[in-house]
Design a protein around this motif. Structure first.
Motif, short mmCIF file in Angstrom:
data_model
loop_
_atom_site.label_atom_id
_atom_site.label_comp_id
_atom_site.label_asym_id
_atom_site.label_seq_id
_atom_site.Cartn_x
_atom_site.Cartn_y
_atom_site.Cartn_z
N GLU A 215 48.04 -44.65 -13.86
CA GLU A 215 48.80 -45.74 -13.22
C GLU A 215 50.31 -45.52 -13.38
OE1 GLU A 215 47.08 -49.15 -15.05
OE2 GLU A 215 45.23 -48.89 -13.88
N TRP A 216 50.71 -45.10 -14.56
CA TRP A 216 52.15 -44.90 -14.82
C TRP A 216 52.68 -43.71 -14.01
CZ3 TRP A 216 51.85 -45.75 -20.88
CH2 TRP A 216 51.74 -47.13 -21.11
N ASN A 217 51.82 -42.73 -13.80
CA ASN A 217 52.23 -41.59 -12.97
C ASN A 217 52.46 -42.05 -11.52
OD1 ASN A 217 52.85 -39.06 -12.14
ND2 ASN A 217 50.89 -38.12 -12.63
N LYS A 218 51.59 -42.98 -11.08
CA LYS A 218 51.74 -43.51 -9.71
C LYS A 218 53.09 -44.21 -9.56
CE LYS A 218 47.40 -45.21 -8.42
NZ LYS A 218 46.67 -46.45 -8.21
N LEU A 219 53.44 -44.98 -10.60
CA LEU A 219 54.74 -45.67 -10.57
C LEU A 219 55.89 -44.66 -10.48
CD1 LEU A 219 54.53 -48.32 -13.45
CD2 LEU A 219 54.85 -48.79 -11.03
N ARG A 220 55.75 -43.58 -11.27
CA ARG A 220 56.79 -42.54 -11.28
C ARG A 220 56.97 -41.95 -9.87
NH1 ARG A 220 57.00 -36.90 -11.65
NH2 ARG A 220 54.78 -36.90 -11.23
N VAL A 221 55.83 -41.66 -9.24
CA VAL A 221 55.89 -41.05 -7.90
C VAL A 221 56.53 -42.01 -6.91
CG1 VAL A 221 54.48 -40.14 -6.01
CG2 VAL A 221 53.94 -39.53 -8.38
N LYS A 222 56.20 -43.29 -7.05
CA LYS A 222 56.78 -44.32 -6.16
C LYS A 222 58.30 -44.38 -6.37
CE LYS A 222 55.80 -49.14 -4.96
NZ LYS A 222 56.13 -48.98 -3.56
N LEU A 223 58.69 -44.34 -7.64
CA LEU A 223 60.13 -44.42 -7.92
C LEU A 223 60.85 -43.15 -7.46
CD1 LEU A 223 62.29 -46.24 -9.22
CD2 LEU A 223 61.94 -45.03 -11.36
N ILE A 224 60.14 -42.03 -7.46
CA ILE A 224 60.75 -40.79 -6.98
C ILE A 224 60.95 -40.87 -5.46
CG2 ILE A 224 60.28 -38.33 -6.52
CD1 ILE A 224 58.98 -38.13 -9.22
N ASP A 225 59.91 -41.36 -4.76
CA ASP A 225 59.92 -41.24 -3.30
C ASP A 225 60.69 -42.35 -2.58
OD1 ASP A 225 58.56 -38.90 -3.17
OD2 ASP A 225 56.58 -39.82 -3.02
N ASP A 226 60.42 -43.62 -2.95
CA ASP A 226 60.90 -44.72 -2.10
C ASP A 226 62.43 -44.74 -1.95
OD1 ASP A 226 58.26 -45.18 -1.93
OD2 ASP A 226 58.25 -47.17 -2.83
N PRO A 227 63.19 -44.83 -3.06
CA PRO A 227 64.65 -44.90 -2.86
C PRO A 227 65.21 -43.61 -2.28
CG PRO A 227 64.09 -45.05 -5.21
CD PRO A 227 62.81 -44.95 -4.48
N TYR A 228 64.57 -42.49 -2.60
CA TYR A 228 65.05 -41.20 -2.08
C TYR A 228 65.00 -41.19 -0.54
CZ TYR A 228 65.13 -36.31 -0.83
OH TYR A 228 65.45 -35.13 -0.22
N LEU A 229 63.85 -41.67 -0.01
CA LEU A 229 63.68 -41.63 1.45
C LEU A 229 64.70 -42.54 2.15
CD1 LEU A 229 59.79 -41.48 1.61
CD2 LEU A 229 61.43 -39.64 2.13
N VAL A 230 65.03 -43.67 1.49
CA VAL A 230 66.03 -44.57 2.07
C VAL A 230 67.38 -43.85 2.14
CG1 VAL A 230 67.34 -46.71 1.66
CG2 VAL A 230 64.88 -46.65 1.25
N THR A 231 67.77 -43.20 1.05
CA THR A 231 69.08 -42.52 1.02
C THR A 231 69.11 -41.40 2.06
OG1 THR A 231 69.09 -42.94 -1.34
CG2 THR A 231 70.75 -41.41 -0.54
N LYS A 232 68.01 -40.67 2.16
CA LYS A 232 67.97 -39.56 3.11
C LYS A 232 68.14 -40.08 4.55
CE LYS A 232 65.01 -35.84 4.59
NZ LYS A 232 63.68 -35.28 4.61
N ALA A 233 67.43 -41.18 4.87
CA ALA A 233 67.52 -41.74 6.22
C ALA A 233 68.94 -42.24 6.48
CB ALA A 233 66.51 -42.88 6.36
N ARG A 234 69.55 -42.88 5.47
CA ARG A 234 70.91 -43.41 5.65
C ARG A 234 71.91 -42.27 5.88
NH1 ARG A 234 70.69 -48.29 2.11
NH2 ARG A 234 69.36 -49.50 3.49
N LEU A 235 71.69 -41.19 5.16
CA LEU A 235 72.62 -40.05 5.29
C LEU A 235 72.53 -39.50 6.72
CD1 LEU A 235 74.58 -38.53 3.39
CD2 LEU A 235 72.83 -36.79 3.17
N ALA A 236 71.29 -39.41 7.21
CA ALA A 236 71.09 -38.91 8.58
C ALA A 236 71.75 -39.85 9.59
CB ALA A 236 69.60 -38.76 8.86
N ALA A 237 71.70 -41.16 9.29
CA ALA A 237 72.28 -42.14 10.23
C ALA A 237 73.78 -42.31 10.02
CB ALA A 237 71.56 -43.47 10.04
N GLY A 238 74.32 -41.66 8.99
CA GLY A 238 75.77 -41.77 8.71
C GLY A 238 76.15 -43.08 8.05
N THR A 239 75.18 -43.77 7.42
CA THR A 239 75.50 -45.07 6.80
C THR A 239 75.37 -45.05 5.27
OG1 THR A 239 73.21 -45.74 7.12
CG2 THR A 239 74.77 -46.43 8.82
N ALA A 240 75.16 -43.86 4.69
CA ALA A 240 74.95 -43.80 3.23
C ALA A 240 76.28 -44.00 2.50
CB ALA A 240 74.36 -42.45 2.84
N THR A 241 76.24 -44.77 1.38
CA THR A 241 77.43 -44.80 0.52
C THR A 241 77.26 -43.66 -0.49
OG1 THR A 241 76.57 -46.20 -1.22
CG2 THR A 241 77.54 -47.33 0.67
#
Ligand code: HEM
Length: 489
Positions: A215-241
């Motif tokens: 279960e804790w590994n699942k949390l780790r993977v979620k924390l690795i992926d979710d915010p990362y994907l948001v930042t990547k999408a924002r960078l592509a859209a030119g809206t990342a801080t």
């Protein structure tokens, strides 16, 4: 070599189990190791437990000689079964052995947070601190409020995710950090001592640790992926801080394997996130407790702030050179109760001889940061919380008194890559809390102040942190309310 050179002194070893029963199991383990070193009159001691060789270094000299000067052989990490292998954290660079992936992840963090560009995250640090100032008077449980705030604030630095949006990731982040704290506790899981247990199936009686790890590994993977994907999408859209992740993504070499580089960035980002959160929280908790226990220090700090800042002004980083007593408080907080008092254990990767002692390859090396920062020669009367020890007669920082950050953030090639940003965050937060508030004890039902206990967790842990406590933050002036744009009372 073992025949010619003895092991460093230490408790007598029993057949097979070695010093298993001498290993500190509860209480403040760094104090027990310090006491062992006193007993054997040595700043280096040796223990063994079930075949693992453990070396404790109890002085700045020994740490400098080995972890700094011989860093190439003293900078790997021992493997950990529960946290590293079963929960997956060994893929992140804090627990990784010295390999190319560790190097690549570390480079990402040091490039995004270079000590040569301390201003890079100043505006985020400043606005994060002002958020905390607004939240503190409402707080029922100071440590919990600090943890929530840090989880959000470090999300901004690591991923550029801010404000209410960061709340989406807070639950996962806090649960993940709590799971790390539990799994890193020595003795919490038998599988760390008896590694063969990792092979038993999850359904087997007594194997609930395997379910937890999954279960804790699942949390780790979620924390690795979710915010990362948001930042990547924002960078592509030119809206990342700008953030650690966005800066690293901008550096990707598109002529090389992009997926591999992205994997490295993800792991580096989540490791930095994990490394920066609870450490900062524990030090800020330690600071607030120190102010409750030493009101005269708080009064001196208020006087210094009044001299430098106008009414209603909040401190900024440019005030640092004129606020020496605030800097001295930060140094004393870092020294007095180091939050990672044995650093993260290092691994020795070759047989080595030191001071005529044999240190075998594979030894787990534990630098006793607490002992280094409580050593009478560098810090007379170390048991007193006394920021003035860092100042000279003219109230300037005395360069002859060792900055405790030289030990509190670790050593050699493994030294904390977030050190500069962490110290800057502590400084601006301490200065701003003191500028805005007087920290006072909680009142009992009769309106009388409750004597603060200033308790720290005394269970087995490698991470030193205050227990939950309550206090009051009394606004020092109405002008501050205008500066922060809220009512603080
Ligand atoms: C007050 C806050 C902090 C304290 C007290 C602290 C302390 C430490 C210590 C003692 C180590 C182990 C060093 C060693 O093994 O010799 C370490 C490693 C590490 N810290 Fe920090 N740290 C803090 C903040 C941060 C921040 C803000 C970051 C974010 C970048 C961070 C990221 C890391 C990482 C990734 C490692 C592992 C480095 C490696 O193994 O190569 N830390 N920290």
């Amino acid at each position: 070599r073992r025949k010619t050179f003895p092991f460093p002194p230490g408790p007598k070893k029993l057949p097979i189990v070695g010093n298993l029963f001498h290993m500190p199991k509860k209480g403040f383990v760094w104090l027990e190791y310090a006491e062992m070193c006193r007993r054997y009159d040595s700043d280096i001691i040796h223990l063994s437990a079930l075949g693992n060789s453990i070396v404790v270094l109890n002085s700045a000299r020994a740490v400098n000689d080995l972890l700094e000067k011989r860093s190439s052989m003293y900078s790997s990490r021992p493997s950990t079964t529960m946290l590293g292998e079963l929960m997956g954290w060994e893929s992140g660079f804090a627990l990784r052995p010295n390999d190319d992936i560790w190097k690549a992840q570390r480079k990402i963090v040091t490039q995004a947070m270079p000590p040569t560009d301390p201003k890079r995250f100043h505006s985020k640090q400043l606005s994060g601190t002002h958020d905390l100032l607004r939240a503190l008077p409402q707080s029922d449980d100071v440590m919990k409020s600090l943890q929530t705030w840090a989880a959000k604030f470090i999300m901004d630095i690591t991923y550029g995710i801010q404000g209410d949006e960061a709340k989406l990731y807070l639950c996962t982040a806090i649960e993940t950090l709590n799971s790390i704290a539990v799994a890193a506790t020595p003795g919490a899981f038998y599988v760390d001592q008896i590694t063969i247990l990792k092979y038993i199936p999850e359904w087997f009686p007594g194997a609930s640790f395997k379910q937890k790890a999954r279960e804790w590994n699942k949390l780790r993977v979620k924390l690795i992926d979710d915010p990362y994907l948001v930042t990547k999408a924002r960078l592509a859209a030119g809206t990342a801080t700008p953030s650690l992740t966005s800066l690293a993504l901008e550096e990707i070499d598109h002529t090389q394997d992009v997926a591999h580089q992205e994997e490295i960035i993800k792991l580096a980002s989540v490791t930095a996130y994990g490394g920066g959160s609870d450490t900062t929280v524990a030090y800020l908790g330690g600071f607030i407790i120190a102010m409750l226990m030493n009101p005269e220090v708080q009064t001196k700090a208020h006087r210094e702030l009044e001299k430098v800042l106008g009414p209603g002004d909040l401190p900024s980083f440019s005030d640092e050179p004129t606020l020496s007593y605030i800097t001295a408080i930060v140094r004393e907080v870092i020294r007095y109760n180091p939050v990672v008092p044995l650093a993260i254990p290092h691994l020795l990767t070759q047989d080595n001889i030191y001071k005529g002692y044999f240190l075998p390859k594979g030894s787990i090396i534990m630098p006793n940061v607490w002992s280094i920062l409580h050593n009478e020669e560098d810090y007379p009367k170390p048991e007193l919380f006394n920021p003035s020890r860092f100042l000279d007669a003219e109230w300037k920082l005395n360069p002859n008194v060792k900055d405790p950050a030289t030990a509190a953030f670790g050593f050699g090639r493994r030294a904390c890559p977030g050190k500069h940003i962490a110290i800057a965050s502590l400084w601006i937060t301490v200065a701003s809390i003191l500028a805005c508030y007087t920290i006072e004890p909680e009142l009992d039902e009769n309106g009388k102040p409750i004597k603060p206990k200033g308790e720290w967790y005394s269970g087995p842990t490698l991470f030193n942190h205050p227990l939950p406590f309550k206090c009051r933050f009394i606004p020092r002036s109405r002008d501050m309310e205008a500066s922060l744009g809220v009512s603080l009372s």
